[in-house]
Design an enzyme around this catalytic site. Structure first.
Site, PDB file in Angstrom:
ATOM      1  N   TYR A 113       0.659  -1.319   0.264  1.00 23.57           N
ATOM      2  CA  TYR A 113       0.248  -0.267  -0.006  1.00 23.57           C
ATOM      3  C   TYR A 113       1.127   1.348  -0.070  1.00 23.57           C
ATOM      4  O   TYR A 113       0.853   1.872  -0.790  1.00 23.57           O
ATOM      5  CB  TYR A 113      -0.788   0.404   1.140  1.00 23.57           C
ATOM      6  CG  TYR A 113      -1.584   0.643   0.852  1.00 23.57           C
ATOM      7  CD1 TYR A 113      -3.613   0.848   0.892  1.00 23.57           C
ATOM      8  CD2 TYR A 113      -1.509   2.680   1.296  1.00 23.57           C
ATOM      9  CE1 TYR A 113      -3.618   2.118  -0.222  1.00 23.57           C
ATOM     10  CE2 TYR A 113      -2.494   3.452   1.299  1.00 23.57           C
ATOM     11  CZ  TYR A 113      -3.998   3.164   0.543  1.00 23.57           C
ATOM     12  OH  TYR A 113      -5.032   4.206   0.821  1.00 23.57           O
TER      13      TYR A 113
ATOM     14  N   PHE B 143      -6.773  19.606 -24.204  1.00 28.15           N
ATOM     15  CA  PHE B 143      -7.312  18.474 -24.635  1.00 28.15           C
ATOM     16  C   PHE B 143      -8.874  18.490 -23.626  1.00 28.15           C
ATOM     17  O   PHE B 143      -8.653  19.319 -22.945  1.00 28.15           O
ATOM     18  CB  PHE B 143      -6.867  17.386 -24.045  1.00 28.15           C
ATOM     19  CG  PHE B 143      -7.636  16.380 -24.892  1.00 28.15           C
ATOM     20  CD1 PHE B 143      -7.856  15.188 -25.281  1.00 28.15           C
ATOM     21  CD2 PHE B 143      -8.054  15.087 -23.198  1.00 28.15           C
ATOM     22  CE1 PHE B 143      -8.836  14.851 -25.962  1.00 28.15           C
ATOM     23  CE2 PHE B 143      -8.637  14.278 -23.197  1.00 28.15           C
ATOM     24  CZ  PHE B 143      -8.734  13.750 -24.820  1.00 28.15           C
ATOM     25  N   ASP B 144      -9.598  18.179 -24.158  1.00 26.85           N
ATOM     26  CA  ASP B 144     -11.025  17.961 -23.554  1.00 26.85           C
ATOM     27  C   ASP B 144     -11.181  17.707 -22.445  1.00 26.85           C
ATOM     28  O   ASP B 144     -11.781  18.988 -21.611  1.00 26.85           O
ATOM     29  CB  ASP B 144     -12.069  17.131 -24.112  1.00 26.85           C
ATOM     30  CG  ASP B 144     -12.471  16.875 -25.580  1.00 26.85           C
ATOM     31  OD1 ASP B 144     -11.173  17.428 -25.982  1.00 26.85           O
ATOM     32  OD2 ASP B 144     -12.836  15.935 -25.564  1.00 26.85           O
TER      33      ASP B 144
ATOM     34  N   ASP C 106       1.879  19.096 -20.984  1.00 22.97           N
ATOM     35  CA  ASP C 106       0.723  17.949 -21.036  1.00 22.97           C
ATOM     36  C   ASP C 106       1.018  17.235 -22.371  1.00 22.97           C
ATOM     37  O   ASP C 106       1.223  17.539 -23.225  1.00 22.97           O
ATOM     38  CB  ASP C 106      -0.892  18.129 -21.069  1.00 22.97           C
ATOM     39  CG  ASP C 106      -1.572  17.555 -21.562  1.00 22.97           C
ATOM     40  OD1 ASP C 106      -1.048  16.176 -22.062  1.00 22.97           O
ATOM     41  OD2 ASP C 106      -3.177  17.729 -22.204  1.00 22.97           O
TER      42      ASP C 106
ATOM     43  N   ALA D 152       1.244  13.715 -23.132  1.00 27.93           N
ATOM     44  CA  ALA D 152       0.459  12.692 -23.174  1.00 27.93           C
ATOM     45  C   ALA D 152       1.439  11.397 -24.688  1.00 27.93           C
ATOM     46  O   ALA D 152       2.186  10.782 -24.741  1.00 27.93           O
ATOM     47  CB  ALA D 152      -0.915  12.408 -23.670  1.00 27.93           C
TER      48      ALA D 152
ATOM     49  N   LYS E 164      -0.931   6.585 -23.838  1.00 32.79           N
ATOM     50  CA  LYS E 164      -0.320   7.289 -24.876  1.00 32.79           C
ATOM     51  C   LYS E 164       0.925   6.844 -24.991  1.00 32.79           C
ATOM     52  O   LYS E 164       1.396   5.454 -24.919  1.00 32.79           O
ATOM     53  CB  LYS E 164      -0.347   8.868 -25.488  1.00 32.79           C
ATOM     54  CG  LYS E 164      -1.688   8.663 -25.445  1.00 32.79           C
ATOM     55  CD  LYS E 164      -3.036   9.313 -24.546  1.00 32.79           C
ATOM     56  CE  LYS E 164      -3.856   9.986 -24.665  1.00 32.79           C
ATOM     57  NZ  LYS E 164      -4.847   9.605 -23.342  1.00 32.79           N
TER      58      LYS E 164
ATOM     59  N   HIS F  53     -21.956  13.559 -26.056  1.00 35.82           N
ATOM     60  CA  HIS F  53     -21.090  12.614 -27.456  1.00 35.82           C
ATOM     61  C   HIS F  53     -20.536  11.552 -27.137  1.00 35.82           C
ATOM     62  O   HIS F  53     -20.664  10.658 -27.898  1.00 35.82           O
ATOM     63  CB  HIS F  53     -19.778  13.519 -27.752  1.00 35.82           C
ATOM     64  CG  HIS F  53     -18.815  13.792 -27.044  1.00 35.82           C
ATOM     65  ND1 HIS F  53     -18.553  14.435 -26.320  1.00 35.82           N
ATOM     66  CD2 HIS F  53     -17.803  13.031 -26.756  1.00 35.82           C
ATOM     67  CE1 HIS F  53     -17.405  14.490 -25.488  1.00 35.82           C
ATOM     68  NE2 HIS F  53     -16.749  13.608 -26.367  1.00 35.82           N
TER      69      HIS F  53
HETATM   70  N1  F0G Z   1      -4.208  15.249 -22.274  1.00 42.28           N
HETATM   71  C1  F0G Z   1      -4.419  14.777 -23.796  1.00 42.28           C
HETATM   72  C2  F0G Z   1      -3.508  15.755 -24.975  1.00 42.28           C
HETATM   73  C3  F0G Z   1      -5.091  13.764 -24.231  1.00 42.28           C
HETATM   74  O1  F0G Z   1      -4.797  13.781 -25.583  1.00 42.28           O
HETATM   75  C4  F0G Z   1      -5.472  12.977 -23.224  1.00 42.28           C
HETATM   76  C5  F0G Z   1      -6.478  12.315 -23.731  1.00 42.28           C
HETATM   77  C6  F0G Z   1      -5.446  13.372 -21.991  1.00 42.28           C
HETATM   78  C7  F0G Z   1      -4.708  14.558 -21.613  1.00 42.28           C
HETATM   79  C8  F0G Z   1      -6.326  12.441 -20.646  1.00 42.28           C
HETATM   80  O2  F0G Z   1      -5.922  11.274 -20.427  1.00 42.28           O
HETATM   81  O3  F0G Z   1      -7.179   9.984 -20.849  1.00 42.28           O
HETATM   82  O4  F0G Z   1      -5.526   9.264 -19.860  1.00 42.28           O
HETATM   83  O5  F0G Z   1      -7.822  10.390 -18.608  1.00 42.28           O
HETATM   84  N2  F0G Z   1      -6.825  11.782 -24.945  1.00 42.28           N
HETATM   85  C9  F0G Z   1      -7.446  10.666 -25.044  1.00 42.28           C
HETATM   86  C10 F0G Z   1      -8.076  10.835 -27.123  1.00 42.28           C
HETATM   87  C11 F0G Z   1      -9.341  10.244 -24.539  1.00 42.28           C
HETATM   88  O6  F0G Z   1      -8.286   9.554 -27.313  1.00 42.28           O
HETATM   89  O7  F0G Z   1      -7.340  11.584 -27.121  1.00 42.28           O
HETATM   90  P1  F0G Z   1      -6.249  10.243 -19.679  1.00 42.28           P
END
Ligand code: F0G
Length: 461
Positions: A73, A126-127, A217, A219, A260, A452
């Site tokens: 843990y 990103f969203d 960011d 990824a 990623k 979506h």
């Molecule tokens: N930042 C970027 C640039 C991303 O593309 C994503 C996720 C995230 C943050 C969030 O990360 O999914 O691990 O919580 N992108 C995926 C996509 C979902 O399909 O482009 P996460």
């Protein structure tokens, strides 16, 4: 025309069967799914290009590493292994794992929002990043360069910050009101487009001038570094690892969706260069949000697989093949006259559906119509990145109009062959031939937020 490609630096040891379906079956499945590929069962999908997130294949070394997971843990050995790898790659002092990218965002982003009326500025949020900025009570501003919106014209770094817009926003809003500058590398929403080192350096200089923190960011940071090596003068002879290190040197914080360029199915990271106060705040906050700071929502075995995956993602033979798969698919579509975001980015081909279906207005979701038709044609699942995803204005409740209507064909890492990509290209080309017959979509059910994912649609007769 003979097609050239970069053969993969791996061979196949285990296979995952995928189901072949008939067109009649797919017409029925899509209808049952409310004309929204998100709600399809993955077993009804032949080639799944919905996302490159957590959908890739692990190597034999990663599978072997799972067996070494220390599930303690607190103080897990696997954490210290992961920490060592992350420190070596980034040069940062503090490392906290999270269950995935948005977990890292949820913990770290609110720490810099110290009062009302603050902003984060990014090339493009990103969203989920945008969502966490807003949940933290701040607002998100995007300042990507205009070249990004000119899909068919070549520009090597379409993910770049517009530096003039950046400085203008800082001055207008007041530097004390900027919580941070988020460098999204590669820039996913702009088409997986890279950001140049020169642009990142200047962004970082502007941030320093106004005493604002910079957050990567990252990824897809390894893919970004690979593009820099390929396209930016002065970087030809540097290794991707060295370029990545130069990138980390420019920022204060690294947030990562490790699903990623961590080459794992689940995982995320927060790394902090030197700010001990920020580290302690994140360390405190992660406990109720994700878990104890030495696991942050991950199993010990996940941390072991991630430690190995982070190294593998910097392998240049791997990256050359990875980036070439997207390039190959993009070229096949371009050769057939199909408009795409060009040049192709790292993880996906973004097809410009506004140009393909001018008869469908934005509020009837042209890219969603194309995605649906591609599924019916071939069982390939793509994802809409346009007005359907964007949603409604929170105040007026009107449908927002996205500047671009993309179908994203997202390529999972180390998963599909060029033969699969040919199936995808052929399907998109067939749909393109009958583009005039495509119709828009209307809601049968519309959820109030993030519509979506679960909305049900129907074609407009
Ligand atoms: N930042 C970027 C640039 C991303 O593309 C994503 C996720 C995230 C943050 C969030 O990360 O999914 O691990 O919580 N992108 C995926 C996509 C979902 O399909 O482009 P996460």
């Amino acid at each position: 025309m003979e097609k050239k490609y970069v053969a993969p630096p791996y061979r196949i040891k285990m296979v995952e069967p995928i189901k072949m379906t008939t067109k009649a079956e797919r017409i029925q499945k899509l209808k049952d799914a409310g004309y929204n590929p998100f709600t399809l069962k993955s077993e009804d999908v032949y080639i799944d290009l919905l996302s490159d997130s957590g959908s890739g294949a692990m190597s034999q070394h990663q599978w072997a590493a799972l067996m070494l997971g220390d599930e303690a843990y607190a103080g897990s050995k696997s954490f210290y292994h992961l920490e060592k790898v992350v420190k070596a790659i980034t040069g940062y002092k503090y490392v906290i794992p999270a269950h995935q990218g948005r977990g890292a965002e949820k913990v770290m982003l609110p720490q810099l929002v110290t009062r009302e009326g603050m902003y984060y500025i990014s090339n493009t949020h990103f969203d989920t990043t945008r969502a966490h900025v807003e949940i933290a009570g701040a607002r998100a501003i995007d300042v990507v360069i205009d070249e990004c919106y000119d899909t068919e014209n070549y520009y090597p770094f379409k993910g770049n910050f517009d530096l003039e817009k950046l400085e203008k926003e800082i001055k207008e809003k007041g530097p004390e009101n900027i919580a941070g500058i988020i460098m999204t590398v590669t820039n996913n929403s702009a088409g997986g487009q890279p950001v140049s080192m020169e642009n990142l350096r200047k962004t970082s200089e502007i941030a320093k001038k106004y005493n604002i923190k910079t957050i990567i960011d990252g990824a897809r940071y390894a893919e970004n570094a690979y593009f820099v090596k390929e396209r930016e003068k002065g970087y030809e002879n540097k290794s991707v690892r060295e370029i990545a290190r130069e990138l980390f040197d420019l920022a204060d914080v690294f947030l990562m969706s490790s699903k990623k360029d961590g080459l794992v199915n689940i995982g995320g990271l927060i790394a902090i260069k030197a700010d001990v106060d920020l580290y302690q705040k994140c360390q405190t906050y992660i406990v109720p949000m994700e878990g104890f700071p030495t696991y942050g929502g991950l199993a010990g075995r996940d941390m072991e697989a991630l430690a190995v995956g982070l190294e593998e993602a910097l392998d240049e033979d791997y990256l050359r093949h990875r980036i070439d798969q997207a390039r190959y698919l993009g070229d096949r579509l371009r050769d057939a006259g199909i408009p795409i975001q060009y040049p192709v980015g790292g993880h996906a081909v973004f097809v410009d559906c506004k140009k393909i279906c001018p008869q469908i207005p934005y509020h009837q979701f042209p890219a969603q119509a194309v995605c649906n038709e591609v599924y019916i044609e071939s069982g390939v699942r793509a994802v809409e990145v346009g007005s359907f995803l964007l949603g409604r204005d929170p105040d007026t409740k009107e449908n927002l109009e996205s500047p671009l209507e993309f179908m994203r064909l997202t390529i999972p890492r180390r998963t599909y062959t060029y033969a699969h990509l040919d199936v995808v290209a052929n399907a998109v080309i067939e749909v393109y031939k009958r583009r005039d017959t495509l119709v828009g979509l209307d809601f049968e059910y519309e959820p109030p937020v993030l519509r979506h994912f679960t909305a049900r649609l129907k074609p407009i007769k």
